[in-house]
Write a protein that holds these residues in place. Structure first.
Motif, PDB file in Angstrom:
ATOM      1  N   TYR A   1       0.828  -1.209   0.000  1.00  0.00           N
ATOM      2  CA  TYR A   1       0.000   0.000   0.000  1.00  0.00           C
ATOM      3  C   TYR A   1       0.865   1.262   0.000  1.00  0.00           C
ATOM      4  O   TYR A   1       0.675   2.153  -0.841  1.00  0.00           O
TER       5      TYR A   1
ATOM      6  N   TYR B   1      -1.265  -1.484  -5.402  1.00  0.00           N
ATOM      7  CA  TYR B   1      -2.465  -1.668  -4.578  1.00  0.00           C
ATOM      8  C   TYR B   1      -3.080  -3.047  -4.833  1.00  0.00           C
ATOM      9  O   TYR B   1      -3.575  -3.706  -3.902  1.00  0.00           O
TER      10      TYR B   1
ATOM     11  N   SER C   1      -8.550  -2.280   3.694  1.00  0.00           N
ATOM     12  CA  SER C   1      -9.255  -1.064   3.280  1.00  0.00           C
ATOM     13  C   SER C   1      -8.345   0.028   2.724  1.00  0.00           C
ATOM     14  O   SER C   1      -8.707   0.675   1.729  1.00  0.00           O
TER      15      SER C   1
ATOM     16  N   LEU D   1      -7.744  -0.657  -0.881  1.00  0.00           N
ATOM     17  CA  LEU D   1      -8.947  -0.418  -1.674  1.00  0.00           C
ATOM     18  C   LEU D   1      -9.159   1.082  -1.889  1.00  0.00           C
ATOM     19  O   LEU D   1      -9.523   1.524  -2.990  1.00  0.00           O
ATOM     20  N   ALA D   2      -8.902   1.878  -0.840  1.00  0.00           N
ATOM     21  CA  ALA D   2      -9.034   3.332  -0.973  1.00  0.00           C
ATOM     22  C   ALA D   2      -7.978   3.888  -1.928  1.00  0.00           C
ATOM     23  O   ALA D   2      -8.259   4.784  -2.727  1.00  0.00           O
TER      24      ALA D   2
ATOM     25  N   CYS E   1     -13.793   2.663  -3.608  1.00  0.00           N
ATOM     26  CA  CYS E   1     -13.944   3.440  -2.373  1.00  0.00           C
ATOM     27  C   CYS E   1     -15.068   2.870  -1.506  1.00  0.00           C
ATOM     28  O   CYS E   1     -14.932   2.752  -0.282  1.00  0.00           O
TER      29      CYS E   1
ATOM     30  N   SER F   1     -13.867  -0.175   0.221  1.00  0.00           N
ATOM     31  CA  SER F   1     -12.976   0.108   1.346  1.00  0.00           C
ATOM     32  C   SER F   1     -13.776   0.429   2.603  1.00  0.00           C
ATOM     33  O   SER F   1     -13.413   0.005   3.709  1.00  0.00           O
TER      34      SER F   1
ATOM     35  N   TRP G   1      -9.025  -1.063   8.550  1.00  0.00           N
ATOM     36  CA  TRP G   1      -8.160   0.066   8.249  1.00  0.00           C
ATOM     37  C   TRP G   1      -6.785  -0.015   8.890  1.00  0.00           C
ATOM     38  O   TRP G   1      -5.905   0.762   8.538  1.00  0.00           O
TER      39      TRP G   1
ATOM     40  N   GLY H   1     -11.155   6.625   3.214  1.00  0.00           N
ATOM     41  CA  GLY H   1     -12.092   6.170   2.180  1.00  0.00           C
ATOM     42  C   GLY H   1     -12.976   7.297   1.695  1.00  0.00           C
ATOM     43  O   GLY H   1     -13.186   7.466   0.482  1.00  0.00           O
TER      44      GLY H   1
END
Length: 557
Positions: free
Chosen positions: A148, A167, A178, A181-182, A201, A204, A210, A218
């Motif tokens: 990430y 990602y 998450s 994903l964000a 989004c 996420s 998180w 997000g």
């Protein structure tokens, strides 16, 4: 579990030299606790978890002072400093931890995150890749954290496709992570894959895993994508959701301010940037966008000071445009002060930092245009539209430069390109401004019907556009539709009653209709507003001659 380290009193005296106890209430047996590493290390960790960061830092300082070889104490100290946005100090702490535990992949990932926060993106990518290559201790995390932060560093370097791939690797490691994903949401948004971006989004926020990040991320990234799509009210709603979860997020406040600015709500925009600066007083991105808002409000001296503050004292948190954003806005401030050569030097500095910065090339063109260096200005806008063919602002300014060069056909083509660009996404110029300028060019080309239609398009978007009504009146007059032209001039005068050109235009039209008393009143008003208005003077003389001739004819037997 931590090992227990018993240190002799002499060692303690050396280790504590220069240390202070800030905000920590010593227990009753203070002398024992003072030399108890486990006590301070545990207190450091406990206060960090409870987000009591200032007291946590004091406890962490005591711990590392007592036993500087403990990697966990340095790691906790780094976490506290990172949470306080004291990134250079956090970096030192993580590097101290890695000296003791060089194969700790999680700390390498944290070092990567800190380097990313400092915009040292190449170093950050290397640190994350080292952590993944070692694949050592991840504790309660997974390699997803390193993938990430590697993606964030790549994104900040402008390598969006590679960031998206990073990602995706994070999600292979941990499908419900998450932050990845964000991050994927934001990368897809920058690649204009908006539907997939918003879905990422939403995923996420639904996954809600998180780690050390906040779910505000997000909502923040969702707001960024909606802003890119031009859905500005939706973006504001997303930023508000982010701030409800994390009211001390200076990025959310600043980006909310950016969207408010695009909506033309400059005073509110300025307030948002001030909120961000109340949280982080030297936040470079907030300072630069405050400078932008002040430029739009015409507060050029104040804006210049704020841009200089961002460049000289800012925390280097610039966002994706880097310091080029501040140099570019500084150029706008100087241009507003008519200090054009200095403005050009500032914008050129922005371009030297980011050669592909479309906005800086556009501003360079405007400044060169103001300096009447039209061929150079035209070349700058041509490069801007080459960088971003959808930039309505670039095409619009190219049209204005071409008008100065009297290349009216090419100017009309440039304005038409501006109308099919990104004008619908908010910001400047607005579509009605483009239609007004297009109508003026079409009138110069003698295409009066098209000029009227273009003016009508401007008026439909802004019924109070005095320029729109003026251009329509001018084209109607030129096509000999005098009564309709009078109506259009009267509409324009409602919104700008002190414009000498409007009074001159309606006076000339009355003259063409043979309505000499009305023509004389209007032309005299034009000259009252502008005594040097040559067409008004010439037409007033013609009207007076016509009146005199009519009187002579009436008195001649």
């Amino acid at each position: 579990m931590r090992a227990s380290y018993g240190l002799g009193a002499g060692v303690v005296a050396i280790a504590l030299q220069g240390m202070t106890l800030i905000g920590i209430a010593l227990p009753t047996n203070a002398q024992e606790k003072l030399v108890d590493f486990d006590y301070w290390a545990s207190l450091c960790q406990t206060l960090r978890v409870s987000a009591d960061y200032e007291d946590a830092l004091a406890a962490c300082d005591q711990a590392v002072g007592l036993f500087p070889e403990d990697p966990e104490a340095w790691n906790d100290r780094g976490d506290v400093l990172f949470a306080l946005n004291r990134f250079p100090e956090a970096l030192v702490s993580y590097e101290q931890a890695l000296r003791q535990s060089p194969t700790d992949s999680l700390i390498l990932a944290k070092r990567c995150a800190t380097l990313t926060a400092l915009n040292r993106n190449d170093d950050a990518i290397t640190a994350c890749e080292n952590g993944l290559e070692i694949d050592g201790d991840w504790r309660d995390e997974t390699p997803a954290i390193a993938w990430y932060h590697r993606g964030v560093a790549l994104s900040q370097s402008g390598k969006i496709a590679e960031a998206l791939e990073s990602y995706d690797w994070a999600l292979r490691s941990d499908p419900a992570y998450s932050p990845a994903l964000a991050g994927r949401c934001l990368a897809l948004g920058k690649l204009k894959r908006f539907e997939s971006a918003l879905a990422a989004c939403d995923q996420s926020l639904q996954a809600n895993r998180w780690g050390t990040e906040s779910p505000a991320l997000g909502w923040l990234n969702r707001g960024r994508v909606l802003a890119e799509m031009g859905q500005l009210q939706g973006a504001l709603d997303a930023y508000n959701d982010a701030l409800a979860l994390d009211p001390d997020n200076e990025w959310a406040w600043t980006e909310q301010g950016v969207v408010l600015g695009r909506l033309g709500r400059q005073t509110e925009s300025l307030a948002s940037h001030d909120w961000a600066l109340g949280i982080a007083e030297n936040h470079a991105y907030a300072l630069t966008n405050k400078c932008t808002s002040m430029n739009r409000l015409g507060q050029y001296e104040e804006a210049l000071a704020v841009c200089d503050q961002a460049l000289q004292a800012g925390d280097r948190q610039w966002g994706e445009d880097g310091p080029a954003l501040a140099w570019n806005q500084r150029g706008n401030s100087l241009a507003g002060l008519a200090r054009y050569e200095e403005a050009l030097a500032s914008v050129n500095r922005a371009i030297s930092l980011r050669a592909d910065y479309t906005e800086a090339w556009i501003n360079r063109a405007v400044i060169l245009w103001l300096l009447q260096r039209y061929p150079d200005a035209l070349a700058a806008t041509q490069y801007a539209v080459q960088l971003d063919p959808q930039s309505s602002r670039a095409w619009y300014n190219q049209g204005r430069i071409l008008v100065s060069l009297e290349s009216f056909g090419e100017a009309a083509a440039a304005y038409r390109a501006a109308l099919v660009g990104d004008v619908a996404l908010g910001g400047q110029p607005q579509a009605e401004d483009i239609w007004v300028n297009l109508s003026a060019v079409l009138w110069r080309l003698g295409n009066y019907g098209e000029a009227i239609s273009a003016a009508d398009a401007a008026i439909a978007l802004d019924p109070e556009s005095a320029l729109g009504w003026y251009n329509k009146a001018l084209a109607l007059m030129s096509s000999r539709q005098y009564d309709a032209a009078i109506d259009a001039y009267q509409q324009a005068l409602q919104f700008n009653p002190n414009d000498a050109n409007l009074w001159a235009g309606i006076g000339i039209t009355w003259r063409l209709l043979g309505q000499y008393p009305e023509a004389m009143v209007a032309l005299q008003k034009a000259l009252e507003l502008n005594p040097n208005h040559d067409p008004a003077q010439a037409n007033l003389e013609a009207v007076m001659e016509a009146i005199a001739a009519a009187q002579n004819q009436a008195t001649t037997p």
